[in-house]
Design a protein around this motif. Structure first.
Motif, PDB file in Angstrom:
ATOM      1  N   ARG A 171       0.862  -1.185   0.000  1.00  0.00           N
ATOM      2  CA  ARG A 171       0.000   0.000   0.000  1.00  0.00           C
ATOM      3  C   ARG A 171       0.895   1.230   0.000  1.00  0.00           C
ATOM      4  N   VAL A 172       0.728   2.071  -1.002  1.00  0.00           N
ATOM      5  CA  VAL A 172       1.609   3.228  -1.166  1.00  0.00           C
ATOM      6  C   VAL A 172       0.866   4.510  -0.795  1.00  0.00           C
ATOM      7  N   ALA A 173       1.613   5.478  -0.279  1.00  0.00           N
ATOM      8  CA  ALA A 173       1.010   6.742   0.140  1.00  0.00           C
ATOM      9  C   ALA A 173       0.800   7.684  -1.041  1.00  0.00           C
ATOM     10  N   TYR A 174       1.538   7.463  -2.131  1.00  0.00           N
ATOM     11  CA  TYR A 174       1.439   8.302  -3.317  1.00  0.00           C
ATOM     12  C   TYR A 174       1.259   7.409  -4.541  1.00  0.00           C
ATOM     13  N   LYS A 175       0.656   7.957  -5.583  1.00  0.00           N
ATOM     14  CA  LYS A 175       0.565   7.226  -6.833  1.00  0.00           C
ATOM     15  C   LYS A 175       1.974   6.905  -7.311  1.00  0.00           C
ATOM     16  N   SER A 176       2.241   5.624  -7.579  1.00  0.00           N
ATOM     17  CA  SER A 176       3.622   5.199  -7.777  1.00  0.00           C
ATOM     18  C   SER A 176       3.735   4.075  -8.802  1.00  0.00           C
ATOM     19  N   TYR A 177       4.936   3.934  -9.325  1.00  0.00           N
ATOM     20  CA  TYR A 177       5.330   2.740 -10.074  1.00  0.00           C
ATOM     21  C   TYR A 177       5.991   1.802  -9.076  1.00  0.00           C
ATOM     22  N   VAL A 178       5.509   0.578  -8.995  1.00  0.00           N
ATOM     23  CA  VAL A 178       6.019  -0.373  -8.001  1.00  0.00           C
ATOM     24  C   VAL A 178       6.667  -1.554  -8.724  1.00  0.00           C
ATOM     25  N   ARG A 179       7.866  -1.906  -8.301  1.00  0.00           N
ATOM     26  CA  ARG A 179       8.556  -3.076  -8.831  1.00  0.00           C
ATOM     27  C   ARG A 179       9.013  -3.928  -7.652  1.00  0.00           C
ATOM     28  N   VAL A 180       8.761  -5.224  -7.719  1.00  0.00           N
ATOM     29  CA  VAL A 180       9.170  -6.163  -6.683  1.00  0.00           C
ATOM     30  C   VAL A 180      10.079  -7.196  -7.327  1.00  0.00           C
ATOM     31  N   ASP A 181      11.327  -7.267  -6.880  1.00  0.00           N
ATOM     32  CA  ASP A 181      12.253  -8.302  -7.328  1.00  0.00           C
ATOM     33  C   ASP A 181      12.228  -9.440  -6.324  1.00  0.00           C
ATOM     34  N   VAL A 182      12.117 -10.672  -6.824  1.00  0.00           N
ATOM     35  CA  VAL A 182      11.977 -11.847  -5.972  1.00  0.00           C
ATOM     36  C   VAL A 182      13.225 -12.720  -6.120  1.00  0.00           C
ATOM     37  N   TYR A 183      13.808 -13.070  -4.981  1.00  0.00           N
ATOM     38  CA  TYR A 183      15.018 -13.891  -4.970  1.00  0.00           C
ATOM     39  C   TYR A 183      14.759 -15.173  -4.193  1.00  0.00           C
ATOM     40  N   ASN A 184      15.440 -16.248  -4.587  1.00  0.00           N
ATOM     41  CA  ASN A 184      15.344 -17.491  -3.824  1.00  0.00           C
ATOM     42  C   ASN A 184      16.414 -17.503  -2.733  1.00  0.00           C
ATOM     43  N   VAL A 185      16.447 -18.571  -1.950  1.00  0.00           N
ATOM     44  CA  VAL A 185      17.363 -18.611  -0.814  1.00  0.00           C
ATOM     45  C   VAL A 185      18.820 -18.663  -1.262  1.00  0.00           C
ATOM     46  N   ALA A 186      19.058 -18.988  -2.523  1.00  0.00           N
ATOM     47  CA  ALA A 186      20.427 -19.009  -3.056  1.00  0.00           C
ATOM     48  C   ALA A 186      20.858 -17.639  -3.556  1.00  0.00           C
ATOM     49  N   GLY A 187      19.958 -16.651  -3.461  1.00  0.00           N
ATOM     50  CA  GLY A 187      20.306 -15.312  -3.915  1.00  0.00           C
ATOM     51  C   GLY A 187      20.083 -15.080  -5.389  1.00  0.00           C
ATOM     52  N   GLU A 188      19.391 -16.003  -6.056  1.00  0.00           N
ATOM     53  CA  GLU A 188      19.124 -15.864  -7.482  1.00  0.00           C
ATOM     54  C   GLU A 188      17.763 -15.182  -7.700  1.00  0.00           C
ATOM     55  N   LYS A 189      17.746 -14.191  -8.600  1.00  0.00           N
ATOM     56  CA  LYS A 189      16.476 -13.519  -8.883  1.00  0.00           C
ATOM     57  C   LYS A 189      15.597 -14.441  -9.724  1.00  0.00           C
ATOM     58  N   VAL A 190      14.395 -14.705  -9.240  1.00  0.00           N
ATOM     59  CA  VAL A 190      13.504 -15.649  -9.918  1.00  0.00           C
ATOM     60  C   VAL A 190      12.275 -14.956 -10.517  1.00  0.00           C
ATOM     61  N   ALA A 191      12.029 -13.702 -10.164  1.00  0.00           N
ATOM     62  CA  ALA A 191      10.880 -13.003 -10.727  1.00  0.00           C
ATOM     63  C   ALA A 191      11.045 -11.505 -10.521  1.00  0.00           C
ATOM     64  N   ALA A 192      10.425 -10.731 -11.428  1.00  0.00           N
ATOM     65  CA  ALA A 192      10.360  -9.285 -11.298  1.00  0.00           C
ATOM     66  C   ALA A 192       8.912  -8.891 -11.587  1.00  0.00           C
ATOM     67  N   LEU A 193       8.241  -8.376 -10.555  1.00  0.00           N
ATOM     68  CA  LEU A 193       6.827  -8.023 -10.660  1.00  0.00           C
ATOM     69  C   LEU A 193       6.701  -6.506 -10.753  1.00  0.00           C
ATOM     70  N   GLU A 194       5.852  -6.025 -11.644  1.00  0.00           N
ATOM     71  CA  GLU A 194       5.704  -4.597 -11.848  1.00  0.00           C
ATOM     72  C   GLU A 194       4.252  -4.186 -11.836  1.00  0.00           C
ATOM     73  N   LYS A 195       3.979  -2.987 -11.307  1.00  0.00           N
ATOM     74  CA  LYS A 195       2.654  -2.401 -11.366  1.00  0.00           C
ATOM     75  C   LYS A 195       2.807  -0.905 -11.580  1.00  0.00           C
ATOM     76  N   ALA A 196       2.378  -0.434 -12.757  1.00  0.00           N
ATOM     77  CA  ALA A 196       2.480   0.981 -13.063  1.00  0.00           C
ATOM     78  C   ALA A 196       1.238   1.713 -12.543  1.00  0.00           C
ATOM     79  N   ASP A 197       1.428   2.979 -12.196  1.00  0.00           N
ATOM     80  CA  ASP A 197       0.321   3.828 -11.742  1.00  0.00           C
ATOM     81  C   ASP A 197      -0.463   3.187 -10.604  1.00  0.00           C
ATOM     82  N   CYS A 198       0.256   2.611  -9.662  1.00  0.00           N
ATOM     83  CA  CYS A 198      -0.398   2.034  -8.486  1.00  0.00           C
ATOM     84  C   CYS A 198      -1.040   3.187  -7.715  1.00  0.00           C
ATOM     85  N   PRO A 199      -2.361   3.147  -7.492  1.00  0.00           N
ATOM     86  CA  PRO A 199      -3.032   4.308  -6.884  1.00  0.00           C
ATOM     87  C   PRO A 199      -2.632   4.502  -5.429  1.00  0.00           C
ATOM     88  N   ALA A 200      -2.684   5.751  -4.998  1.00  0.00           N
ATOM     89  CA  ALA A 200      -2.387   6.028  -3.583  1.00  0.00           C
ATOM     90  C   ALA A 200      -3.426   5.376  -2.710  1.00  0.00           C
TER      91      ALA A 200
END
Length: 213
Positions: free
Chosen positions: A184-213
């Motif tokens: 939940r963001v306080a301002y209208k924002s672009y949100v990106r979530v990078d997901v890593y496994n326990v080995a430190g490898e990036k397994v996913a990149a999730l994005e949401k543009a214009d996420c409403p406040a």
């Protein structure tokens, strides 16, 4: 059940408390008023059959509201409704949806995309996190866990972009094939979530543009 208010009331007048609509809990139903206010209750979402009563309140003359100031981070409108069951023992056992209409003059000078539903709780206006504005239909809707007094207010962004207790995942620890990220963001924002496994490898990149406040 689909009930329509029968009396020709202008949006500025109160809908009297005896302008109730019977509600069959097993089948669910929709209650609408002539100004476009709507309550949707899914089947099996109430503890028993009852009457739903909807009243538009005048904040200038409704004494309990006049004694309560709006939250500092919100600008109030004069759109205030009370929704309740006639029998105090009746309760919602699953969410219902409340939609309040507004006009351009009601929200003059406000950002329509930041309109939210607030509920009166313990003398304080609290924003319903499930609320959102449909600017095309000029309605603000929210899922609610109980009936109460509801008001359209303009959320005013302030403070940190993220609050620590409003960014999390579930289930935690992750199990199975699916994990949900709650942000939940306080301002209208672009949100990106990078997901890593326990080995430190990036397994996913999730994005949401214009996420409403």
């Amino acid at each position: 059940m689909r009930a329509e208010a029968s009396s020709a009331l202008s949006p500025s007048r109160c809908i009297s408390a005896d302008n109730w609509r019977f509600f069959d809990a097993s089948g669910g139903g929709v209650v609408r008023t002539v100004d476009g206010m709507e309550v949707q209750v899914p089947a099996a979402s109430a503890s028993q059959n009852d009457k739903i009563m909807v009243t538009r309140l005048d904040p200038a003359t409704y004494e309990p509201l006049a004694r309560v100031s709006a939250a500092a981070s919100a600008n109030p409108t004069d759109i205030v409704y009370e929704v309740k069951f006639q029998n105090p023992a009746t309760r919602l056992v699953a969410p219902a949806t409340v939609s309040l209409p507004y006009t351009a003059s009601d929200v003059a000078g406000m950002q329509e995309e930041n309109l939210r539903l607030y509920t009166l709780s313990g003398g304080t206006w609290v924003m319903l996190n499930t609320s959102s504005a449909d600017t095309a239909a000029k309605k603000v809707s929210a899922e609610v866990a109980h009936f109460s007094i509801f008001r359209i207010m303009e959320y005013v962004p302030s403070g940190a972009l993220f609050a620590d207790n409003e960014v999390y995942t579930y289930p935690n620890p992750a199990t199975g094939d699916t994990v949900t990220f709650k942000v939940r963001v306080a301002y209208k924002s672009y949100v990106r979530v990078d997901v890593y496994n326990v080995a430190g490898e990036k397994v996913a990149a999730l994005e949401k543009a214009d996420c409403p406040a």
